[in-house]
Scaffold this motif. Structure first.
Motif, PDB file in Angstrom:
ATOM      1  N   TYR A 105      13.930  33.399 -36.916  1.00  0.00           N
ATOM      2  CA  TYR A 105      14.757  34.689 -36.148  1.00  0.00           C
ATOM      3  C   TYR A 105      14.937  35.643 -37.286  1.00  0.00           C
ATOM      4  O   TYR A 105      15.264  36.744 -36.920  1.00  0.00           O
ATOM      5  N   SER A 106      15.408  35.250 -38.474  1.00  0.00           N
ATOM      6  CA  SER A 106      15.870  36.187 -39.466  1.00  0.00           C
ATOM      7  C   SER A 106      14.797  37.379 -40.042  1.00  0.00           C
ATOM      8  O   SER A 106      14.880  38.247 -40.391  1.00  0.00           O
ATOM      9  N   GLU A 107      13.317  36.792 -39.735  1.00  0.00           N
ATOM     10  CA  GLU A 107      12.266  37.625 -39.977  1.00  0.00           C
ATOM     11  C   GLU A 107      11.871  38.639 -38.848  1.00  0.00           C
ATOM     12  O   GLU A 107      10.965  39.382 -38.787  1.00  0.00           O
ATOM     13  N   VAL A 108      12.606  38.686 -37.501  1.00  0.00           N
ATOM     14  CA  VAL A 108      12.152  39.370 -36.490  1.00  0.00           C
ATOM     15  C   VAL A 108      13.169  40.625 -36.608  1.00  0.00           C
ATOM     16  O   VAL A 108      14.154  40.703 -36.771  1.00  0.00           O
ATOM     17  N   THR A 109      12.343  41.818 -36.402  1.00  0.00           N
ATOM     18  CA  THR A 109      12.992  43.249 -36.672  1.00  0.00           C
ATOM     19  C   THR A 109      13.791  43.313 -35.232  1.00  0.00           C
ATOM     20  O   THR A 109      13.222  43.262 -34.370  1.00  0.00           O
ATOM     21  N   ASP A 110      14.977  43.736 -35.519  1.00  0.00           N
ATOM     22  CA  ASP A 110      15.919  43.826 -34.264  1.00  0.00           C
ATOM     23  C   ASP A 110      15.645  45.417 -33.758  1.00  0.00           C
ATOM     24  O   ASP A 110      16.291  46.418 -34.278  1.00  0.00           O
ATOM     25  N   TRP A 118      22.878  48.604 -27.015  1.00  0.00           N
ATOM     26  CA  TRP A 118      22.225  47.997 -28.290  1.00  0.00           C
ATOM     27  C   TRP A 118      23.080  48.230 -29.533  1.00  0.00           C
ATOM     28  O   TRP A 118      23.239  49.533 -29.903  1.00  0.00           O
ATOM     29  N   THR A 119      23.567  47.154 -30.280  1.00  0.00           N
ATOM     30  CA  THR A 119      23.896  47.501 -31.805  1.00  0.00           C
ATOM     31  C   THR A 119      23.202  46.529 -32.462  1.00  0.00           C
ATOM     32  O   THR A 119      23.180  45.339 -32.500  1.00  0.00           O
ATOM     33  N   ALA A 120      22.433  46.907 -33.507  1.00  0.00           N
ATOM     34  CA  ALA A 120      21.493  46.233 -34.460  1.00  0.00           C
ATOM     35  C   ALA A 120      22.325  44.959 -34.961  1.00  0.00           C
ATOM     36  O   ALA A 120      23.437  45.255 -35.520  1.00  0.00           O
TER      37      ALA A 120
END
Length: 535
Positions: free
Chosen positions: A101-106, A46-48
């Motif tokens: 999608y841009s409001e989802v914490t990765d 995983w890479t944020a």
């Protein structure tokens, strides 16, 4: 979430199926980067902010299914994978298709189990009312979802139970019954306004232990046909309760009821109760509107207070039959708006995003495709709404306002579902994640708190001219003295409203906006709470 549509609290009976958004396609719907599972994914670290295509992880399962999928008659596409590959699929799929999608914490997919990880893959933003912006994020076991969505039939008695209070002291009342069902026919003969006091000997009003709650839930919303349950009910206007026994059955809805006309000082007003955007509604609506057109009504009251949605094309037909060709020809009823990665093409179907028109001809649900639809060609319409007016029903309101039809709203705020999704199966779970919103001819589709009558107290929904009026269980639906219908008729004649009722607290639907006093929530399967599209 499984076949049972309600959720249960330790001391609660039920709340409505608040887990539905709009719906499109089947559980086999694709996602951006669709395709077979392909080679096993090497990029599981995983890479944020860095995402592989979801197709790199699709169908790589911790517990692969084997054999033939009964829904497709093809072998399951599953290959051996892990919880990590399943989570990586969900992470990438969300990034590709989720509306926000841009409001989802990765988050690191290796740190969670799959169900818990999916629950985090949504926005945490709120609406103006303070409700979660995404209240419609849920899952179903794929086999159960396929059985539910393809049958179109719900197990029950034919009584639409409205849960006004899900916690002690509880209140559950019959909103309406389906003709020819165990609830409507003797010996039960339930009618609107009957209160349920006990189920199988358990006190519905006060019981608080989990065993009692389970009995109440199973009795009210039986999981299978052929189950016998005994109810103590207090009929509207009765001095004492009576005991009825009903056997559950497969119930098919009668989506259009109580068609009639009412003479007023403003002219002849048509009325119809519309409860379901199911396939059979097309024929029923055509019959109803033809009858009202033949009667030459000058106004219409469309009662959609208990209509959770269904096929969007039927909503577009209903709106056309209200407004007529002059206002709707060549104009948009509703257009899907996806996230900013997909401005021109539907990312699931790959087709150009084309607006849904106001359909002037039948779409072939239960009337021959291409048959011309009757129309009233009205410049205004009164709609009776409530907290159970959702999705495709709200599209009627939004679509008509988009082409300049005067919409008068009477009742309570709608539920606020301008959103839709394509269900997606992966590894035996079908995921429902908001992928688009519906916008009208003017490009408007922002009603996450619903539409509210303009004089409603404390309402955060989009205000619409009309009157806030509490549901009236002492009169039959279609009775001109029923409070909401009476107010609609009064507004059509003189533009006046009765005093607006107070708001209840806390809200009857967990996670939703506050409801009007006396407003209740229904338990319905997902196909009756969504925008549905045929592919």
């Amino acid at each position: 979430m499984g076949t049972r549509i309600y959720w249960v609290l330790a001391a609660a009976v039920v709340a409505a199926a608040g887990c539905g958004g709009g719906s499109g396609g089947s559980s086999g719907g694709g996602s951006g980067g669709t395709g077979s599972a392909g080679s096993s994914a090497a990029a599981t670290s995983w890479t944020a902010g860095v995402f592989q295509p979801s197709s790199s992880f699709a169908n790589q399962c911790a517990s692969p299914r084997t054999g033939i999928d009964p829904a497709t008659d093809r072998r399951y596409p599953d290959t051996q994978g892990s919880t990590l590959t399943e989570n990586n699929f969900l992470r990438s799929w969300t990034n590709e298709l989720y509306l926000w999608y841009s409001e989802v914490t990765d988050r690191n997919p290796a740190s969670y189990t799959t169900p818990n990880y999916f629950n985090l893959l949504k926005t945490t933003a709120t609406t103006p009312s303070g409700s979660p912006k995404d209240r419609f994020h849920f899952t179903y076991p794929t086999a159960e979802w396929q059985a539910l969505s393809q049958s179109g039939v719900q197990t029950g008695y034919g009584a639409a139970f409205l849960v006004i209070s899900s916690r002690p002291p509880r209140e559950v009342v019959v909103a309406f019954t389906e003709p020819g069902t165990p609830a409507a026919e003797p010996p039960a003969s339930l009618a609107r306004g009957a209160k349920v006091l006990a189920v199988d000997g358990v006190d519905l009003v006060n019981a608080a232990d989990s065993a009692s709650v389970n009995i109440l839930n199973e009795g009210l919303f039986p999981s299978a046909a052929g189950a016998s349950h005994t109810f103590s009910v207090l009929d509207a206007g009765a001095a004492s309760p009576r005991t009825v026994t009903m056997v559950s059955a497969a119930v098919t809805s009668t989506p259009v009821q109580h068609i009639g006309t009412i003479r007023t000082a403003a002219g002849l007003v048509g009325y119809l109760l519309f409860t379901d955007h199911v396939a059979t509604a097309e024929a029923a609506l055509v019959t109803a509107f033809q009858r009202l057109a033949d009667a030459r009504v000058s106004d219409l009251v469309l009662d959609i207070r208990y209509n959770g949605g269904g096929f969007l094309a039927i909503a577009a037909e209903a709106a056309y039959m209200i407004a007529g060709p002059d206002r709707t020809a060549g104009r948009t009823f509703e257009k899907n708006v996806f996230n900013d990665k997909h401005p021109t093409r539907d990312p699931v179907t790959g087709l150009l995003i084309e607006p849904v028109p106001f359909h002037a001809t039948a779409q072939g649900f239960s009337v021959a495709r291409g048959q011309a639809l009757p129309t009233l060609s009205l410049p205004r319409v009164a709609v009776i709404t409530g907290a159970n007016t959702c999705s495709a029903s709200e599209s009627i309101v939004n679509g008509l306002m988009g082409v300049g039809v005067e919409v008068i709203q009477v009742g309570a705020a709608t539920c606020g579902k301008p959103y839709g999704f394509y269900p997606k199966d992966n590894c035996g779970t079908t995921y429902f994640s908001i992928q688009f919103k519906g916008a009208n001819e003017q490009g408007f589709g922002d009603y996450a708190d619903g539409f509210s009558p303009a004089n409603a107290r404390g309402a955060a929904g989009v205000p619409v001219p009309g009157c806030a009026v509490a549901d009236d269980f002492q009169h039959a639906l279609g009775d001109s003295k029923e409070a909401r219908l009476e107010a609609a008729l009064g507004y059509l004649v003189n533009g006046d409203c009765p005093a607006a009722p107070a708001m209840a607290a806390p809200a009857a639907v967990e996670g939703g906006p506050a409801l009007m006093v006396g407003e209740g929530a229904m338990s319905r399967p997902p196909w009756r709470e969504n925008r549905l599209f045929r592919r």
